[in-house]
Write an enzyme that holds these catalytic residues in place. Sequence first.
Site, mmCIF file in Angstrom:
data_model
loop_
_atom_site.group_PDB
_atom_site.id
_atom_site.type_symbol
_atom_site.label_atom_id
_atom_site.label_comp_id
_atom_site.label_asym_id
_atom_site.label_seq_id
_atom_site.Cartn_x
_atom_site.Cartn_y
_atom_site.Cartn_z
ATOM 1 N N LYS A 13 0.836 -1.217 0.000
ATOM 2 C CA LYS A 13 0.000 0.000 0.000
ATOM 3 C C LYS A 13 0.867 1.263 0.000
ATOM 4 O O LYS A 13 0.603 2.197 -0.731
ATOM 5 C CB LYS A 13 -0.900 0.050 1.241
ATOM 6 C CG LYS A 13 -1.937 -1.033 1.329
ATOM 7 C CD LYS A 13 -2.919 -0.752 2.464
ATOM 8 C CE LYS A 13 -2.260 -0.708 3.833
ATOM 9 N NZ LYS A 13 -1.730 -2.004 4.283
ATOM 10 N N ARG A 88 -9.115 1.107 9.248
ATOM 11 C CA ARG A 88 -8.695 -0.272 9.498
ATOM 12 C C ARG A 88 -9.730 -1.060 10.274
ATOM 13 O O ARG A 88 -9.540 -2.252 10.519
ATOM 14 C CB ARG A 88 -7.412 -0.240 10.309
ATOM 15 C CG ARG A 88 -6.172 -0.686 9.530
ATOM 16 C CD ARG A 88 -5.022 -0.569 10.459
ATOM 17 N NE ARG A 88 -3.842 -1.253 10.137
ATOM 18 C CZ ARG A 88 -2.760 -0.699 9.599
ATOM 19 N NH1 ARG A 88 -2.794 0.529 9.168
ATOM 20 N NH2 ARG A 88 -1.658 -1.398 9.471
ATOM 21 N N ARG A 127 11.839 -5.300 4.118
ATOM 22 C CA ARG A 127 11.402 -3.895 4.167
ATOM 23 C C ARG A 127 12.354 -3.029 4.973
ATOM 24 O O ARG A 127 12.861 -3.438 6.008
ATOM 25 C CB ARG A 127 10.023 -3.820 4.828
ATOM 26 C CG ARG A 127 8.974 -3.889 3.794
ATOM 27 C CD ARG A 127 7.591 -3.699 4.143
ATOM 28 N NE ARG A 127 7.114 -3.256 5.405
ATOM 29 C CZ ARG A 127 5.840 -2.937 5.584
ATOM 30 N NH1 ARG A 127 5.007 -2.986 4.583
ATOM 31 N NH2 ARG A 127 5.408 -2.589 6.766
ATOM 32 N N ARG A 160 11.569 -2.010 10.727
ATOM 33 C CA ARG A 160 10.584 -1.758 11.787
ATOM 34 C C ARG A 160 10.493 -2.960 12.720
ATOM 35 O O ARG A 160 10.506 -4.100 12.263
ATOM 36 C CB ARG A 160 9.225 -1.482 11.146
ATOM 37 C CG ARG A 160 9.126 -0.101 10.570
ATOM 38 C CD ARG A 160 7.972 0.050 9.628
ATOM 39 N NE ARG A 160 6.746 -0.582 10.098
ATOM 40 C CZ ARG A 160 5.613 -0.529 9.430
ATOM 41 N NH1 ARG A 160 5.530 0.096 8.268
ATOM 42 N NH2 ARG A 160 4.539 -1.107 9.915
ATOM 43 N N ARG A 171 -0.004 -9.469 12.919
ATOM 44 C CA ARG A 171 -0.629 -8.345 12.203
ATOM 45 C C ARG A 171 -1.555 -8.855 11.099
ATOM 46 O O ARG A 171 -2.599 -8.254 10.839
ATOM 47 C CB ARG A 171 0.453 -7.421 11.619
ATOM 48 C CG ARG A 171 1.224 -6.682 12.705
ATOM 49 C CD ARG A 171 2.418 -5.958 12.139
ATOM 50 N NE ARG A 171 2.023 -4.825 11.327
ATOM 51 C CZ ARG A 171 2.816 -4.247 10.423
ATOM 52 N NH1 ARG A 171 4.021 -4.713 10.200
ATOM 53 N NH2 ARG A 171 2.398 -3.202 9.748
HETATM 54 P P1 AMP Z 1 1.173 0.564 8.971
HETATM 55 O O1 AMP Z 1 2.400 1.375 8.689
HETATM 56 O O2 AMP Z 1 -0.019 1.066 8.221
HETATM 57 O O3 AMP Z 1 1.402 -0.905 8.765
HETATM 58 O O4 AMP Z 1 0.817 0.768 10.525
HETATM 59 C C1 AMP Z 1 1.718 0.374 11.538
HETATM 60 C C2 AMP Z 1 0.993 0.238 12.852
HETATM 61 O O5 AMP Z 1 0.406 1.497 13.212
HETATM 62 C C3 AMP Z 1 -0.155 -0.736 12.859
HETATM 63 O O6 AMP Z 1 0.256 -2.080 13.070
HETATM 64 C C4 AMP Z 1 -1.003 -0.207 14.018
HETATM 65 O O7 AMP Z 1 -0.441 -0.544 15.272
HETATM 66 C C5 AMP Z 1 -0.858 1.305 13.840
HETATM 67 N N1 AMP Z 1 -1.892 1.857 12.941
HETATM 68 C C6 AMP Z 1 -1.716 2.468 11.729
HETATM 69 N N2 AMP Z 1 -2.871 2.847 11.201
HETATM 70 C C7 AMP Z 1 -3.828 2.453 12.084
HETATM 71 C C8 AMP Z 1 -5.248 2.552 12.089
HETATM 72 N N3 AMP Z 1 -5.932 3.108 11.067
HETATM 73 N N4 AMP Z 1 -5.902 2.052 13.183
HETATM 74 C C9 AMP Z 1 -5.251 1.487 14.216
HETATM 75 N N5 AMP Z 1 -3.911 1.355 14.259
HETATM 76 C C10 AMP Z 1 -3.199 1.842 13.202
#
Ligand code: AMP
Length: 214
Positions: A13, A88, A127, A160, A171
């Site tokens: 994404k 999400r 990554r 990360r 996840r």
């Molecule tokens: P991402 O970079 O989108 O994979 O997000 C990394 C982490 O941030 C996720 O595993 C969640 O812990 C948190 N996070 C990001 N976006 C959201 C969201 N819309 N709702 C809840 N947690 C989020």
Amino acid sequence: MRLILLGAPGAGKGTQAEIISEKFGIPQISTGAILRAAVAEQTPLGQKVEKVMQSGGLVADEDVIALVRERFGKPDCANGFILDGFPRTIPQAEALDVMLTEMGIGIDLAVSLEVEAEKIVARMSGRRTCPVCGATYHVVYKPSSKGEICDKCGAGLTTRADDREEVVRDRLAVYEKQTAPLKNYYAQQNKLRLVEGQEELADTTALMEKALVL
Ligand code: AMP
């Protein structure tokens, strides 16, 4: 263009959002990147969400919704945006609908990037993220021209903590339970398009381009 990018963590994404953002001149709103910056700066929100992020869980809906609401207030959102990693959960999607209705606008499309779970686990170990500017790379699919240094800002790249395999599997389980139902939510609004994200980056980018024709 007002777009939502759905898809499992590691589906690509962020990479597609960067490409679309440049092509259409609209900002990429990545709640994950905003939250990681808050953690890096140890703001009160950053301190609050650090643990749950490291464990691969989701941050509370109200905190993420507040972030997005604030981000929509910035002038660069006037011509559209790409939401990457938000919504999400169903409550987040409902809150987004309310916010957009208040603003007198709506979403054009929700595009879901489809990638098999095992492929995602394999991909995520490669990554890399820039802890300073948030740019994302992959050692095989999208390397920085400077190796482990960020092309955009020159900072050292990091892996990360939540990209470790056991966390990735957690996840993915969270995604299936909480986020995958959003596909149905947007299908019911006739806004859902599915894009295969299994193959090379260029293939996915081409399919994405086709899917974005309104
Ligand atoms: P991402 O970079 O989108 O994979 O997000 C990394 C982490 O941030 C996720 O595993 C969640 O812990 C948190 N996070 C990001 N976006 C959201 C969201 N819309 N709702 C809840 N947690 C989020």
